[in-house]
Design an enzyme around this catalytic site. Structure first.
Site, PDB file in Angstrom:
ATOM      1  N   CYS A 157       6.442  52.163  53.189  1.00 10.79           N
ATOM      2  CA  CYS A 157       7.781  52.593  53.655  1.00 10.79           C
ATOM      3  C   CYS A 157       8.802  51.483  53.524  1.00 10.79           C
ATOM      4  O   CYS A 157       9.856  51.655  52.957  1.00 10.79           O
ATOM      5  CB  CYS A 157       7.770  52.923  55.136  1.00 10.79           C
ATOM      6  SG  CYS A 157       6.928  54.378  55.601  1.00 10.79           S
TER       7      CYS A 157
ATOM      8  N   GLU B  54       7.579  47.824  54.026  1.00  7.36           N
ATOM      9  CA  GLU B  54       6.920  46.524  54.179  1.00  7.36           C
ATOM     10  C   GLU B  54       7.033  45.723  52.883  1.00  7.36           C
ATOM     11  O   GLU B  54       7.440  46.248  51.848  1.00  7.36           O
ATOM     12  CB  GLU B  54       5.438  46.715  54.534  1.00  7.36           C
ATOM     13  CG  GLU B  54       5.198  47.253  55.923  1.00  7.36           C
ATOM     14  CD  GLU B  54       5.676  48.670  56.105  1.00  7.36           C
ATOM     15  OE1 GLU B  54       5.619  49.453  55.145  1.00  7.36           O
ATOM     16  OE2 GLU B  54       6.153  48.995  57.209  1.00  7.36           O
TER      17      GLU B  54
HETATM   18  C1  8X3 Z   1       4.198  52.092  56.541  1.00  3.22           C
HETATM   19  C2  8X3 Z   1       3.134  51.606  55.739  1.00  3.22           C
HETATM   20  O1  8X3 Z   1       0.701  51.421  55.485  1.00  3.22           O
HETATM   21  O2  8X3 Z   1       1.862  49.600  56.566  1.00  3.22           O
HETATM   22  O3  8X3 Z   1       5.182  51.931  55.651  1.00  3.22           O
HETATM   23  O4  8X3 Z   1       1.502  51.656  57.737  1.00  3.22           O
HETATM   24  S1  8X3 Z   1       1.723  51.060  56.431  1.00  3.22           S
END
Ligand code: 8X3
Length: 825
Positions: free
Chosen positions: A463, A465
Site C-alpha cells: 500500500c 511501505e
Molecule cells: C500494507 C502492506 O503487507 O505491509 O500495505 O501489510 S503490508
C-alpha cells in the site's frame, strides 16, 4: 450529470453508457482484456495439489529443502499456458482471472472457504465441483492440525488470545487486536529483480554451488544449516529455469500448428526468449520484462506474500535495456507501451485470494498491491526520472485497467514536468499514481541504519511501505489494533457492547465517576497501552513461530544477506539486516474525534454530562439527535484545528514511545503505521457508537484520513492536521496512508493541474509519507451504487490500490460516498 465537470474516467463511462465504443487503441491488448474482462475469478488448485503432494513425500527433511522440492514439483507438473495474443508468458493457473491456494497458511478454512467463497460479498471466486471435491477430500485433510493459523491460535497466551480470537470459536477473529499473519506468510516484499536481469538464475545457482563446494564437511553448522540452504537455492534455480523451458517447449509446439504467420513468429520469439531467460542475463528490453515476470510469478507460487510481491523501481532497472534497444533501433516507444500493457494484463489475471473470512474482509474488491515504483532519486541522490518514467505515466493514463498499482516517488527537487504529468495522471480519476515522499522516507531509512545509497534507492511496496532490497529482512505480518475499541472499553469499564458482560479489557472504572479530563485520559491510556502490550506479545509469538512454518528459497536466493549468512529470509533476525516491521493504528480519526469531544463537551464546556453521553451512546443516538449534533460539531481532526490535532499528536507519541522501548527488546523495528486496507469496515463492525457521533458498527476512519465527512476546511487543512499530529523526533514512525477526494471541478483545465501541482509540493514540504486521490463526483458514486450495471468500469481508489466500485460491499461503497469530496484546493 450534464451540468457537472467530469473527470476523463467519468467522461469515458458516460460515453460507454451512451453506447460509444471505448477508445483504447492497441488491438492486441484490447483483445486480451476482452478475453477476461467481466469474468469472475476461478480458483485453480494445481499449486496446492503439487505443493501438498511434495510435502507428503518430504516429511522429516529440513523445511527449506522441502519448500524448494515442492516448487520444483510444481514447476515440473503444473499446467503451462500461453494466452492468445500475449507477448509475455507465465501464469500459475487457469486462463482468465484466477486465484491459487496456500493450504499451509490457513488451510483449516478450506472446507468453509469452498462453501462460502463463491457467494461471499467480499471478492468472490468460483470453483468447479471436481476441484472443490479434490480440495476437501485430498488437500485439506493433510493440512488439518498443521497450518500456521491453528498453531498460532494454540501458541498465543490466553490473555492475548481473547483480544485476537473469539474464545468460543478460537479460529474466528475478534477484530480488537488482530493478527494478519495467518492469512499471508509475509508482509509486502520487493525482490532484487536487477540481480535476475544481470546474472540470471544460472549465475545465482553457480554461486550457491561454489559455496557448497567450500563447506567444511565436519562442521555441524555447515552440515545442518548452510548445506540445506545452498541446496535449496540450487533446486529453486533449477525449478524456475525448468518452468521457463516448459513455456519455450509449448510455444514451439504451438508455433508448429499456427497458420497465422505473424502469430507463428511471435510464438517462436516467445520460445527463444524463454529458452534464454531467466536462466541467463537479459540481453534486451523484451527479455528483461520476461525475466522479471517469470520471477514474480514463480514467487507468487512460492508463497502468499501479502500484500503481494511488488515490482520495484521498474523505470530504473529496465532503463538501460530500453535505452540500448531504442538506440539500436530494435524497440520503439509504441513497442514499449505494448509490452507494458501485456504485463499489466498478465498481472490483472492473477488475483490474490484470501480464503479466511478475515482475509476476505481485509481485502475487498480483489485488492492488489503490486506497486510499480517510478521517479525518486538515484543511489547518488540525484533526480532519477528518465524517458521510461514518462512512458509508465502515459501507459497508466491510456490503458483503462486498475493494474498495476503505480507509485510515484516525489522529492523536493523534482522537475515541474514530472509533477505536471503526475498531476495529469491523477486527474484521469482512477486513483493513480499514489505518491510517496522521499523527504520523509529517506531520512527515516538513514536513521534506521541504511547507507545513503540504500535509502535513496528504496522501492515502494504494498500500500504505502518502502523496501530496500538486499537490506530489509523483516517479513512478519503485523498486528492491527482497534483503538476505537479501547475508547469503548474506557466508557464501559473494559467491556464492549458486542460482547455483553465479558470482561475483555482492563477495569479502568466507571467514567461517570471521573471528575476531570485527566482521570478519563489516564483510563483511556491504560486501555490503549494494554492493547499495545497484547499486540507486541502477539508479534513476539508470530516472529518466532513463522520460521517453523514457512521457507522462502527463491526470495532468499535473491537477497544478498541471506546468501551471505546462509539463512532463509524468514529467520527472525538476520545479521546485517534492517527489519522494517509495523503495527497498525486502526481508526485514528475516530479516536481523536471521540477524545476531543469528551474533553471539550464533558469536561471543559460542560455541555453534557458523562452520564448523558454514555446513555446517548447506549441508545446509538436514537432519540438523542441533539447530543449527536453536539458531538459532530466538536473539534475534529483533519481541519487544522489545534485542539484536535494536539490529541492526535499525543496518541501518535504514546504509540511511538511504546515501540521505541519494546521493539528493541524484540530485536526488530516495529514502526507505527496507519494503513488500513479495507479493514476499517470489519473493525467498525465490532465497535458500538463512539463519542464522535459515529453510529454503532459503521466503518472507522481510515488511515490518517479524517473521519468520514469531518474534514470541512478544505484539503490543505487535512495536510496541516497530518503534519501537526506527527512526532518528527521519533524514528519509529512509518507509513500514514492519506486518502483525499477531489471533485473534478477543482482540478479542471490547466489551472486545475497547476493547483494540484502546488498542492503536491506543499504535501512534499510538509514531509507527509503518502497521499492518494479520488478525483470523482459524489453524484457518480451515488449513480454507480444505484445502477451498477452501467458503472461496471468505474475504478475508485481504496487503500493503496484501486478497484472497481461495483466489486465492493455496500458498506465500503457507502464509506467512499461518505468521505468529503473537496470542491476547492
Ligand atoms: C500494507 C502492506 O503487507 O505491509 O500495505 O501489510 S503490508
Amino acid at each position: 450529470m450534464s451540468e457537472l465537470i467530469l473527470s476523463p474516467q467519468e467522461q469515458r463511462i458516460q460515453a460507454e453508457i451512451q453506447g460509444e465504443t471505448p477508445l483504447h487503441t492497441r488491438a492486441r491488448t484490447a483483445d486480451i482484456l476482452r478475453s477476461f474482462k467481466d469474468t469472475k475469478p476461478r480458483i485453480d488448485v494445481e499449486r496446492a495439489k503439487y505443493f501438498t503432494e511434495s510435502f507428503r513425500q518430504t516429511e522429516g527433511e529440513p523445511l527449506l529443502l522441502r519448500w524448494s522440492k515442492a516448487l520444483k514439483h510444481i514447476a515440473e507438473n503444473s499446467t503451462v499456458y500461453i494466452d492468445d495474443y500475449q507477448l509475455l508468458v507465465g501464469r500459475a493457473g487457469y486462463q482468465g482471472r484466477y486465484g491459487i491456494l496456500y493450504p499451509e497458511l490457513d488451510g483449516d478454512f478450506l472446507g468453509l472457504a469452498i462453501e462460502q467463497i463463491p457467494t461471499r460479498v467480499e471478492s468472490p471466486f468460483t470453483i468447479s465441483d471436481a476441484d472443490a471435491r479434490f480440495v476437501v477430500e485430498e488437500i485439506a485433510p493433510y493440512w488439518q492440525g498443521k497450518t500456521f493459523h491453528e498453531n498460532l491460535a494454540q501458541a498465543l497466551p490466553k490473555e492475548t488470545l481473547k483480544y485476537t480470537y473469539d474464545p468460543k470459536d478460537p479460529l474466528k477473529s475478534r477484530f480488537i487486536v488482530n493478527e494478519t499473519a495467518s492469512f499471508r506468510s509475509s508482509i509486502q516484499w520487493v525482490h532484487d529483480y536487477e540481480k535476475v536481469l544481470k546474472r540470471g538464475f544460472k549465475g545465482i545457482k553457480t554461486e550457491a554451488e561454489q559455496k557448497l563446494s567450500l563447506l567444511d564437511p565436519l562442521s555441524p553448522v555447515d552440515d545442518r544449516e548452510k548445506a540445506p540452504f545452498l541446496q535449496a537455492v540450487v533446486i529453486v534455480c533449477d525449478a524456475i529455469i525448468l518452468w521457463a523451458n516448459r513455456h519455450a517447449q509449448l510455444a514451439e509446439k504451438l508455433a508448429e500448428t499456427k497458420k497465422n504467420l505473424k502469430r507463428k513468429q511471435e510464438l517462436l520469439k516467445i520460445a527463444e526468449t524463454c529458452r534464454w531467460v531467466p536462466e541467463n542475463p537479459a540481453r534486451n528490453f523484451r527479455e528483461a520484462m520476461q525475466a522479471q515476470w517469470f520471477t514474480q510469478m514463480f514467487s507468487r507460487m512460492e508463497q502468499k506474500t501479502g500484500t503481494i510481491i511488488s515490482n520495484g523501481r521498474m523505470d530504473q532497472y529496465l532503463y538501460s535495456y530500453y535505452q540500448q534497444d531504442i538506440e539500436a533501433g530494435i524497440l520503439t516507444e509504441e513497442d514499449t507501451l505494448q509490452l507494458l500493457e501485456c504485463m499489466w494484463l498478465a498481472m490483472a489475471q492473477f488475483i490474490d485470494l484470501y480464503i479466511s473470512p478475515t482475509g476476505g474482509a481485509f481485502n475487498e474488491g480483489y485488492a492488489h498491491w503490486e506497486a510499480v515504483t517510478i521517479g525518486g532519486q538515484t543511489p547518488e541522490g540525484l533526480d532519477a526520472t528518465n524517458e521510461l518514467t514518462y512512458l509508465f505515466l502515459q501507459s497508466k493514463r491510456e490503458f483503462p485497467l486498475h493494474y498495476p498499482d503505480l507509485a510515484a516517488r516525489i522529492h523536493g527537487r523534482v522537475s515541474q514536468r514530472y509533477l505536471y504529468e503526475v498531476a495529469e495522471t491523477i486527474k484521469e480519476g482512477s486513483g493513480f499514481p499514489k505518491l510517496i515522499n522521499d523527504e520523509e522516507v529517506v531520512p527515516l531509512l538513514l536513521a534506521k541504519g541504511a547507507t545513503f545509497e540504500e535509502a535513496y534507492d528504496y522501492a515502494v511496496s504494498g500500500c504505502a511501505e518502502c523496501r530496500m532490497p538486499n537490506r530489509d529482512t523483516y517479513t512478519s505480518p503485523c498486528a492491527y489494533i482497534n483503538f476505537p475499541a479501547a475508547v469503548e472499553m474506557t466508557i464501559y469499564n473494559g467491556k464492549m457492547k458486542l460482547h455483553g458482560d465479558e470482561q475483555i479489557g482492563l477495569k479502568t472504572g466507571d467514567p461517570r465517576d471521573f471528575v476531570t479530563w485527566e482521570e478519563f485520559w489516564q483510563a483511556y491510556l491504560a486501555q490503549h497501552i494494554n492493547f499495545l502490550k497484547q499486540a507486541f506479545i502477539q508479534q513476539h509469538v508470530i516472529i518466532n513461530l513463522r520460521a517453523k512454518h514457512f521457507a522462502w528459497p527463491l526470495g532468499s536466493a535473491l537477497h544478498d544477506l541471506c546468501m551471505k549468512t546462509y539463512k532463509d529470509i524468514h529467520t527472525p533476525v538476520i545479521e546485517g539486516g534492517i527489519d522494517l516491521g509495523y503495527f497498525e493504528f486502526m481508526g485514528y480519526g475516530t479516536v481523536v474525534d471521540s477524545l476531543a469531544a469528551i474533553k471539550k463537551l464533558v469536561y471543559e464546556d460542560k455541555t453534557l454530562t458523562m452520564a448523558e453521553l454514555v446513555e446517548a451512546m447506549e441508545y446509538n443516538f436514537e432519540g438523542r439527535e441533539v447530543v449527536r449534533q453536539w458531538l459532530l460539531n466538536a473539534p475534529k481532526y483533519g481541519n487544522n484545528d489545534a485542539y484536535a490535532d494536539a490529541i492526535a499528536k499525543e496518541l501518535d507519541r504514546q504509540c511511538l514511545q511504546f515501540t521505541q522501548k519494546y521493539s528493541q527488546e524484540l530485536g526488530v523495528h516495529l514502526d507505527l503505521r496507519l494503513v488500513p486496507f479495507t479493514s476499517h469496515v470489519p473493525f467498525g463492525k465490532v465497535v458500538s457508537a463512539t463519542p464522535n457521533g459515529r453510529k454503532a458498527y459503521t466503518p472507522l476512519s481510515d488511515g490518517s484520513s479524517a473521519s468520514q465527512g469531518a474534514d470541512v476546511n478544505g484539503p490543505t487543512a487535512v495536510l496541516l492536521s497530518n503534519y501537526a499530529s506527527k512526532n518528527f523526533g521519533f524514528r519509529e514512525r512509518a507509513a500514514r496512508l492519506l486518502n483525499v477526494t477531489l471533485s473534478p471541478s477543482c482540478v479542471a483545465g490547466d489551472e486545475g493541474t497547476g493547483k494540484l501541482v502546488a498542492f503536491i509540493r506543499s504535501w512534499c514540504d510538509l514531509k507527509l509519507w503518502h497521499i492518494q486521490f479520488n478525483v470523482i463526483n459524489k453524484e457518480t458514486l451515488l449513480m454507480a451504487k444505484k445502477e451498477p450495471d452501467k458503472y461496471r468500469n468505474l475504478i475508485v481508489r481504496i487503500a493503496g490500490y484501486s478497484a472497481y466500485f461495483t466489486d465492493l460491499s455496500p458498506d465500503l461503497q457507502d464509506d467512499l460516498i461518505a468521505r468529503t469530496a473537496h470542491t476547492a484546493i
